[in-house]
Scaffold this motif. Structure first.
Motif, PDB file in Angstrom:
ATOM      1  N   SER A  42      -8.294   2.950  -0.921  1.00 15.07           N
ATOM      2  CA  SER A  42      -8.863   2.798   0.413  1.00 15.07           C
ATOM      3  C   SER A  42     -10.218   3.486   0.500  1.00 15.07           C
ATOM      4  CB  SER A  42      -7.915   3.405   1.452  1.00 15.07           C
ATOM      5  OG  SER A  42      -8.536   3.468   2.721  1.00 15.07           O
TER       6      SER A  42
ATOM      7  N   GLU B  94     -11.320   4.685   3.162  1.00 12.46           N
ATOM      8  CA  GLU B  94     -11.164   5.769   4.122  1.00 12.46           C
ATOM      9  C   GLU B  94     -10.517   7.000   3.494  1.00 12.46           C
ATOM     10  OE1 GLU B  94      -8.972   4.286   7.421  1.00 12.46           O
ATOM     11  OE2 GLU B  94     -10.503   2.831   8.006  1.00 12.46           O
TER      12      GLU B  94
ATOM     13  N   SER C 207      -8.062  -8.837   6.146  1.00 11.19           N
ATOM     14  CA  SER C 207      -8.163  -9.017   7.590  1.00 11.19           C
ATOM     15  C   SER C 207      -7.100  -9.988   8.068  1.00 11.19           C
ATOM     16  CB  SER C 207      -9.559  -9.527   7.984  1.00 11.19           C
ATOM     17  OG  SER C 207      -9.861 -10.733   7.296  1.00 11.19           O
TER      18      SER C 207
ATOM     19  N   GLU D  54       0.845  -1.196   0.000  1.00  7.24           N
ATOM     20  CA  GLU D  54       0.000   0.000   0.000  1.00  7.24           C
ATOM     21  C   GLU D  54       0.877   1.242   0.000  1.00  7.24           C
ATOM     22  OE1 GLU D  54      -3.891   1.830   2.372  1.00  7.24           O
ATOM     23  OE2 GLU D  54      -2.781   0.152   3.220  1.00  7.24           O
TER      24      GLU D  54
ATOM     25  N   TYR E  61     -11.105  -1.687   0.600  1.00  7.42           N
ATOM     26  CA  TYR E  61     -10.689  -0.925  -0.568  1.00  7.42           C
ATOM     27  C   TYR E  61     -11.678  -1.155  -1.704  1.00  7.42           C
ATOM     28  CZ  TYR E  61      -6.250  -1.329   1.990  1.00  7.42           C
ATOM     29  OH  TYR E  61      -5.288  -1.316   2.964  1.00  7.42           O
TER      30      TYR E  61
ATOM     31  N   ARG F  69      -8.476  -5.017  10.028  1.00  7.88           N
ATOM     32  CA  ARG F  69      -9.450  -5.157   8.935  1.00  7.88           C
ATOM     33  C   ARG F  69      -9.431  -3.865   8.123  1.00  7.88           C
ATOM     34  NH1 ARG F  69     -15.148  -4.625   7.743  1.00  7.88           N
ATOM     35  NH2 ARG F  69     -15.980  -6.488   6.670  1.00  7.88           N
ATOM     36  N   LYS F  70      -9.230  -3.983   6.813  1.00 12.35           N
ATOM     37  CA  LYS F  70      -9.138  -2.820   5.934  1.00 12.35           C
ATOM     38  C   LYS F  70      -9.959  -3.102   4.673  1.00 12.35           C
ATOM     39  CE  LYS F  70      -4.962  -0.954   5.488  1.00 12.35           C
ATOM     40  NZ  LYS F  70      -5.020   0.368   6.154  1.00 12.35           N
TER      41      LYS F  70
ATOM     42  N   PRO G  67      -0.541  -2.265   9.288  1.00 13.49           N
ATOM     43  CA  PRO G  67      -1.350  -3.068  10.220  1.00 13.49           C
ATOM     44  C   PRO G  67      -0.489  -3.953  11.115  1.00 13.49           C
ATOM     45  CG  PRO G  67      -2.201  -3.223   7.979  1.00 13.49           C
ATOM     46  CD  PRO G  67      -0.879  -2.540   7.887  1.00 13.49           C
TER      47      PRO G  67
END
Length: 238
Positions: free
Chosen positions: A52, A54, A129, A13, A226, A223-224, A176
């Protein structure tokens, strides 16, 4: 010990430098590298970009090498890879790397794509995750239960495009909380509705209890999420 030429997933990333470039310009430069991977790297079976949910200035690159470290080495040695790095550096397009991790795929676990066509998708949702277990025996028990659940999802969730995982090869140096030996999952669904369908499925809702009943101590480490940009390819057809 895992065969270094076993199928390997890499997850990287970056944060782009928004004061020097735009998301579209960054991806246009990277797409030239992705096209070379599609056409000239038979062992590179996934090379996809996702932003992402976010913050769109954070881009995840999901890479898969069917021949493990041999395929990765070939990928890194391609002239197009040097051109990408030189162009990005000269134009100051990348601010920093925020995550870098990888895993050897768990044998006979889940799936990567459906059918034999090359899949290029915009708007699909990635969910990453991590899980950490009390000991190796508990990890083995959990993987067995999770593998059974993956088989169920393949049949019942046609909108789930990828459901794969493996054991982290080393501690993550940033990003992470990932330690060597952690279990890392990657799931790709056609859209957010498909992610929610997966989450609410009764079989999924009881999975945690089945793992607890097996005496497994488990910690969710990260946990992310995209959204794919349509650049690169999720699965290369055969």
């Amino acid at each position: 010990m895992t065969d270094p030429n076993a199928p390997l997933t890499a997850l990287v990333e970056y944060q782009i430098r928004t004061d020097e470039t735009t998301l579209d310009d960054w991806l246009d430069v990277w797409q030239k590298r992705a096209q070379d991977a599609l056409e000239a790297e038979p062992d590179t079976t996934t090379y996809a970009a996702a932003a992402s949910l976010e913050d769109e200035s954070y881009l995840l690159f999901y890479e898969h090498y069917a021949n493990g470290r041999v395929g990765l080495k070939f990928h890194m040695a391609r002239p197009s890879h040097a051109v990408l790095n030189e162009t990005m550096g000269a134009r100051r397009m990348t601010k920093r790397r925020v995550m870098g991790t990888g895993f050897f795929d768990l044998p006979d676990f889940g799936w990567r794509g459906r059918g034999g066509n090359t899949l290029i998708s915009s708007g699909a949702i990635f969910v990453l995750s991590g899980l950490r277990f009390g000991n190796d025996a508990q990890k083995s028990d959990a993987i067995r239960l999770l593998s059974d659940h993956a088989d169920y999802c393949f049949v019942e969730e046609p909108e789930t495009l990828i459901y794969s995982g493996g054991i982290a090869t080393q501690d993550a140096d940033r990003g992470p909380d990932i330690k060597q030996g952690d279990l890392i999952f990657i799931m790709a669904c056609t859209d957010m509705a498909a992610v929610e369908k997966h989450r609410q499925d009764p079989h999924h809702l009881t999975l945690g209890q089945r793992i607890m009943d097996a005496g497994v101590e488990v910690t969710s480490t990260f946990r992310k999420m995209y959204r794919t940009t349509g650049h690169g390819f999720l699965v290369k057809g055969v």
